[in-house]
Design a protein around this motif. Structure first.
Motif, PDB file in Angstrom:
ATOM      1  N   GLN A   1      10.320  -0.369  -1.368  1.00 43.10           N
ATOM      2  CA  GLN A   1      10.955  -0.595  -0.069  1.00 43.10           C
ATOM      3  C   GLN A   1      12.314   0.109   0.009  1.00 43.10           C
ATOM      4  OE1 GLN A   1      10.926  -4.878  -0.023  1.00 43.10           O
ATOM      5  NE2 GLN A   1       8.973  -4.964   1.090  1.00 43.10           N
ATOM      6  N   LEU A   2      13.060   0.054  -1.069  1.00 43.12           N
ATOM      7  CA  LEU A   2      14.372   0.724  -1.096  1.00 43.12           C
ATOM      8  C   LEU A   2      14.206   2.240  -1.034  1.00 43.12           C
ATOM      9  CD1 LEU A   2      16.250  -1.474  -3.713  1.00 43.12           C
ATOM     10  CD2 LEU A   2      16.753  -1.300  -1.268  1.00 43.12           C
TER      11      LEU A   2
ATOM     12  N   ARG B   1      11.744   3.793   0.430  1.00 44.92           N
ATOM     13  CA  ARG B   1      11.352   4.080   1.819  1.00 44.92           C
ATOM     14  C   ARG B   1      12.581   4.027   2.731  1.00 44.92           C
ATOM     15  NH1 ARG B   1       9.366   6.862   5.395  1.00 44.92           N
ATOM     16  NH2 ARG B   1       8.564   5.829   7.223  1.00 44.92           N
ATOM     17  N   LEU B   2      13.420   3.025   2.532  1.00 43.70           N
ATOM     18  CA  LEU B   2      14.645   2.901   3.331  1.00 43.70           C
ATOM     19  C   LEU B   2      15.564   4.099   3.088  1.00 43.70           C
ATOM     20  CD1 LEU B   2      16.230   1.162   5.307  1.00 43.70           C
ATOM     21  CD2 LEU B   2      17.168  -0.085   3.352  1.00 43.70           C
ATOM     22  N   GLU B   3      15.627   4.543   1.849  1.00 37.02           N
ATOM     23  CA  GLU B   3      16.436   5.713   1.511  1.00 37.02           C
ATOM     24  C   GLU B   3      15.894   6.962   2.221  1.00 37.02           C
ATOM     25  OE1 GLU B   3      18.528   7.197  -2.574  1.00 37.02           O
ATOM     26  OE2 GLU B   3      16.384   6.797  -2.684  1.00 37.02           O
TER      27      GLU B   3
ATOM     28  N   ILE C   1      14.234   6.995   5.050  1.00 31.49           N
ATOM     29  CA  ILE C   1      14.554   6.826   6.476  1.00 31.49           C
ATOM     30  C   ILE C   1      16.008   7.214   6.733  1.00 31.49           C
ATOM     31  CG2 ILE C   1      14.888   5.089   8.295  1.00 31.49           C
ATOM     32  CD1 ILE C   1      12.391   3.657   7.086  1.00 31.49           C
ATOM     33  N   LYS C   2      16.904   6.770   5.868  1.00 29.91           N
ATOM     34  CA  LYS C   2      18.331   7.088   6.030  1.00 29.91           C
ATOM     35  C   LYS C   2      18.573   8.592   5.866  1.00 29.91           C
ATOM     36  CE  LYS C   2      19.826   2.927   6.763  1.00 29.91           C
ATOM     37  NZ  LYS C   2      20.486   2.531   7.991  1.00 29.91           N
TER      38      LYS C   2
ATOM     39  N   GLU D   1      25.942   3.469   3.894  1.00 31.23           N
ATOM     40  CA  GLU D   1      24.688   2.730   3.741  1.00 31.23           C
ATOM     41  C   GLU D   1      23.791   3.394   2.700  1.00 31.23           C
ATOM     42  OE1 GLU D   1      23.084   2.726   7.700  1.00 31.23           O
ATOM     43  OE2 GLU D   1      24.335   1.043   8.338  1.00 31.23           O
ATOM     44  N   ARG D   2      23.728   4.720   2.717  1.00 32.43           N
ATOM     45  CA  ARG D   2      22.900   5.437   1.750  1.00 32.43           C
ATOM     46  C   ARG D   2      23.388   5.197   0.324  1.00 32.43           C
ATOM     47  NH1 ARG D   2      23.411  10.792   2.036  1.00 32.43           N
ATOM     48  NH2 ARG D   2      21.528  11.186   0.873  1.00 32.43           N
TER      49      ARG D   2
ATOM     50  N   ILE E   1      22.381   1.657  -0.703  1.00 29.73           N
ATOM     51  CA  ILE E   1      20.946   1.601  -0.979  1.00 29.73           C
ATOM     52  C   ILE E   1      20.643   2.258  -2.323  1.00 29.73           C
ATOM     53  CG2 ILE E   1      18.687   2.486  -0.251  1.00 29.73           C
ATOM     54  CD1 ILE E   1      19.744   2.120   2.673  1.00 29.73           C
TER      55      ILE E   1
END
Length: 142
Positions: A6-7, A9-11, A13-14, A103-104, A107
């Motif tokens: 999940q992290l 994937r979030l990375e 996206i960012k 934020e990046r 994360i």
């Protein structure tokens, strides 16, 4: 492991959002340069018009010059307002990029910590298995 995926994937996206904002910033910078060039051209035209006013002889020439001067001044005002809006938009985009970068980093750090936790858990399991094997061997050797 799920949280790490999940992290990641979030990375991703960012990162895509960062790329999008960088493109947007580039487009804004390009627009700013175009508007600044247009303003310089108008200012140059205004200075030429000021010089030419001494050569006007007829009412028609004066009126034509006045109309042209009025148009150039209105256009200059419009361009300066557009420039101010573009610069405001640029500042907002830069702020978004700064927030996104923070934020990046958060994360990334969180992902690294979770990966380290997973490694430690795997090491603990391996050590436990090795200890069990050692105990079994010790018992069998007796």
């Amino acid at each position: 492991m799920k949280i790490i995926r999940q992290l990641r994937r979030l990375e991703e996206i960012k990162n895509k959002e960062k790329d999008r904002l960088l493109v947007e910033l580039s487009e804004i910078d390009s627009a700013i340069l175009k508007v600044r060039d247009a303003i310089k051209r108008l200012e140059s035209e205004l200075s030429r018009m000021d010089i030419a006013t001494g050569n006007l002889r007829t009412f028609g020439e004066i009126k034509s010059n006045f109309d042209q001067l009025s148009y150039v001044m209105k256009e200059e005002k419009r361009l300066k307002e557009e420039l101010a809006n573009l610069e405001r938009k640029r500042e907002e985009t830069v702020q978004k990029l700064l927030i996104l970068e923070r934020e990046r980093k958060i994360i990334k750090k969180l992902k690294e910590r979770k990966e380290e936790e997973v490694k430690m858990e795997l090491l603990k399991r391996e050590i436990k298995k090795l200890d069990e094997i050692g105990v079994l061997r010790w018992r069998n050797e007796r």
